[in-house]
Scaffold this active site. Structure first.
Site, PDB file in Angstrom:
ATOM      1  N   LYS A 169       1.372   9.975   5.808  1.00 38.12           N
ATOM      2  CA  LYS A 169       1.316   8.704   6.156  1.00 38.12           C
ATOM      3  C   LYS A 169       2.818   8.069   5.667  1.00 38.12           C
ATOM      4  O   LYS A 169       2.611   6.863   5.732  1.00 38.12           O
ATOM      5  CB  LYS A 169       0.152   7.851   5.840  1.00 38.12           C
ATOM      6  N   LYS A 229      -2.258  -1.636  -3.818  1.00 43.79           N
ATOM      7  CA  LYS A 229      -3.091  -0.333  -3.685  1.00 43.79           C
ATOM      8  C   LYS A 229      -2.283   0.873  -3.805  1.00 43.79           C
ATOM      9  O   LYS A 229      -1.345   0.809  -3.203  1.00 43.79           O
ATOM     10  CB  LYS A 229      -3.920  -0.282  -2.487  1.00 43.79           C
ATOM     11  N   LYS A 271       0.867  -1.129   0.064  1.00 39.93           N
ATOM     12  CA  LYS A 271       0.107  -0.095   0.191  1.00 39.93           C
ATOM     13  C   LYS A 271       0.957   1.167   0.143  1.00 39.93           C
ATOM     14  O   LYS A 271       1.620   1.329   0.862  1.00 39.93           O
ATOM     15  CB  LYS A 271      -0.912   0.043   1.153  1.00 39.93           C
TER      16      LYS A 271
HETATM   17  C1  PBG Z   1      -7.724   3.291   5.609  1.00 35.70           C
HETATM   18  C2  PBG Z   1      -7.793   3.013   4.349  1.00 35.70           C
HETATM   19  C3  PBG Z   1      -7.658   4.087   3.265  1.00 35.70           C
HETATM   20  C4  PBG Z   1      -7.963   3.770   2.048  1.00 35.70           C
HETATM   21  C5  PBG Z   1      -8.563   2.510   2.302  1.00 35.70           C
HETATM   22  N1  PBG Z   1      -8.407   2.131   3.780  1.00 35.70           N
HETATM   23  C6  PBG Z   1      -7.093   5.613   3.637  1.00 35.70           C
HETATM   24  C7  PBG Z   1      -5.708   6.047   3.808  1.00 35.70           C
HETATM   25  O1  PBG Z   1      -4.786   4.939   3.899  1.00 35.70           O
HETATM   26  O2  PBG Z   1      -5.444   7.077   4.076  1.00 35.70           O
HETATM   27  C8  PBG Z   1      -8.129   4.329   0.820  1.00 35.70           C
HETATM   28  C9  PBG Z   1      -9.131   3.983  -0.130  1.00 35.70           C
HETATM   29  C10 PBG Z   1      -9.458   4.832  -1.274  1.00 35.70           C
HETATM   30  O3  PBG Z   1      -8.923   5.993  -1.550  1.00 35.70           O
HETATM   31  O4  PBG Z   1     -10.457   4.568  -2.032  1.00 35.70           O
HETATM   32  N2  PBG Z   1      -6.363   2.884   6.420  1.00 35.70           N
END
Ligand code: PBG
Length: 325
Positions: A216, A247, A194
């Site tokens: 983050k 992701k 991610k």
């Molecule tokens: C939470 C999370 C996020 C997303 C999915 N779970 C946001 C982030 O990590 O800031 C993003 C999903 C999207 O943008 O469609 N940890």
């Protein structure tokens, strides 16, 4: 000429015969945003045609999607500010919105695969995925809460937990906690690779979960890195993940392919909020055709190697795929 490649492109019938990648509604994971209240359907301004639902309407929406062939939902909840803290208390509250939602959805649709987001950001007064101490997001204390949170989701009836936090060691800790509590059938879909992506912006509007300070980047990955993604993926495989996720999806097709070539597990990819909104905005401006762009991008994600695609287009794509020609 002894080879005319255009023979295989000459008509729609022939093209259909030799098509290498086909989308099916059961490829999709539908993300669902749930909010407190009743009879609520709120459009998210940065995600046109996508809504936050109160639980009653979320169930109805999922029933419709189920009829279209969608077999999996990924649940997120919008937590009122008053319930947010720095410990994730609400994240493990078995009477909380997430736990009530899991129970209600499994009751209404027992065969729908229910997955739940596991991370602290929607529950955090700081909007971070973990517990904050000073300017640090602390790893091991966060992992403890994520393991408890996962067990509580399993107890409510979740089929899979989907940790999206990028703390180290959380897959092993979650697996161990599930085993210890007797949840031998609860799966883990790990957000393994991610990235720290700007494409999550609209999602953070939807759940009011933007980080209150900093970013983050100390836990999510640098978009420049490919080897590091494989390191993350292989570690999560070893720690016991059942499904591996990459992701975002559209901007990371290379990472999806490498992941697919490196593991013997189902691979999922999250076509994230910003990637959805980009297509919506361009279509609205008349720059491209929305349906065509949607199908081309989703097909590309599957062609890159994703067995499953989490996407806000799930319903629209399923509608298109099931429309009788
Ligand atoms: C939470 C999370 C996020 C997303 C999915 N779970 C946001 C982030 O990590 O800031 C993003 C999903 C999207 O943008 O469609 N940890």
């Amino acid at each position: 000429m002894n080879r005319r490649n255009r023979i295989l492109r000459q008509s729609s019938g022939v093209r259909e015969l030799v098509k290498e990648t086909r989308l099916h509604p059961s490829d999709f994971i539908l993300p669902v945003f749930i909010t407190e209240g009743e009879n609520k359907k709120e459009e998210i301004s940065s995600m046109p045609d996508f809504y936050r639902y109160s639980l009653d309407l979320a169930v109805k929406e999922l029933q419709e999607c189920y009829k279209l062939g969608i077999r999996c939902a990924l649940l997120f909840v919008k937590v009122p500010d008053a319930l947010k803290d720095n410990e994730g208390k609400e994240a493990v509250n078995e009477q909380g919105l997430m736990h009530r939602s899991i129970r209600a959805i499994k009751k209404a649709l027992p065969d729908l695969v229910v997955m739940t987001d596991v991370a602290l950001d929607p529950y955090s007064s700081y909007g971070h995925d973990g517990i904050v101490e000073g300017d640090q997001i602390v790893n091991d204390k966060t992992v403890e809460v994520l393991a408890r949170m996962s067990v509580s989701h399993a107890r409510a009836g979740a089929d899979f937990v989907a940790p999206s936090d990028m703390m180290d060691g959380r897959i092993a800790a979650i697996r161990e906690a599930l085993e210890k509590e007797g949840f031998h059938r609860t799966g883990i879909m790990s957000y393994a690779a991610k990235y720290a992506s700007c494409f999550y912006g609209p999602f953070r509007d939807a759940l009011d979960s933007a980080p209150g300070f900093g970013d983050k980047k100390t836990y999510q990955m640098d978009p420049s890195n490919r080897h590091e993604a494989l390191k993350e993926v292989l570690m999560d495989v070893n720690e016991g993940a059942d499904i591996i996720m990459v992701k975002p999806a559209h901007a990371y097709l290379d990472v999806i392919r490498e992941t697919k070539n490196s593991v013997h597990l189902p691979v999922s990819a999250y076509h994230v909020s910003g990637e959805y909104s980009m297509i919506k905005a361009a279509a609205k401006a008349g720059y491209l055709n929305e349906e065509q762009a949607m199908m081309e991008v989703l097909t590309s994600i599957k062609r890159a190697g994703a067995d499953l695609i989490a996407t806000y287009f799930a319903k629209a794509a399923a509608q298109l795929l099931t429309r009788t020609k």
